[in-house]
Design an enzyme around this catalytic site. Structure first.
Site: not given
Length: 180
Positions: A56, A61, A104-105, A146-147, A150
């Site tokens: 995701g 991000q 997380c990226l 999670h997204e 963000h």
């Protein structure tokens, strides 16, 4: 045989923002223009997510403060969920709360046990402005939550407390990508 484009095939890989970048910690703005620039952003999100081996990715991000995210994520039964959401809203969570590993990226290489509901419902729109509702269970529900976090300017590390939070922050301080 259906000939559809692979998501991200026409996008460009953009640099990922890392923990501490201001855009990651500010709520994102609503999308009002459902035109070609939005379609390009979604393509870039997919291209960047796949290049980083994620499941995701939210627009902030990659430095764009708009309420958009993409996903290509399995649930606990290994069913693949592929799509995107524009102006998503987490409208329901349920089931049991599970503490599971979450990464997380924007914190590459790190993860921590994070509590999330194992069911989630998110409403939003497609890139063309069509309303959509996405329901997730298990790992996919974790991804959706999670997204959505963000887009509210929240990183999963902010959901941690006590020992887990301190441990993750020590790992961040030692990470190769952390700006000293």
């Amino acid at each position: 045989m259906r000939h559809s484009s692979i998501p991200g095939a026409h996008g460009r890989v953009r640099p990922l923002g890392l923990l501490g970048d201001p855009v990651l910690h500010a709520p994102c703005e609503e999308v009002t223009d459902f035109g070609p620039e939005l379609a390009g952003l979604v393509e870039d999100l997919f291209a960047t997510m796949y290049a980083a081996h994620g499941v995701g990715l939210a627009a902030n991000q990659i430095g764009t403060g708009l309420r958009v995210f993409v996903y290509d994520c399995p649930d606990d039964e290994d069913e693949r969920h592929l799509g995107h959401l524009v102006n998503p809203r987490l409208v329901e969570t349920g089931g049991v709360v599970v503490r599971g590993p979450e990464g997380c990226l924007s914190l590459p290489g790190l993860e921590a046990g994070t509590e999330r509901h194992d069911e989630a419902v998110v409403t939003g729109f497609t890139v063309t402005g069509e309303p959509v509702t996405v329901r997730g269970t298990g790992f996919f529900a974790r991804c959706l939550q999670h997204e959505c976090d963000h887009l509210e300017g929240r990183v999963y590390s902010e959901r941690l407390s006590g020992r887990r939070h301190r441990r993750l922050m020590r790992q961040v301080a030692r990470a190769f990508w952390h700006q000293r």
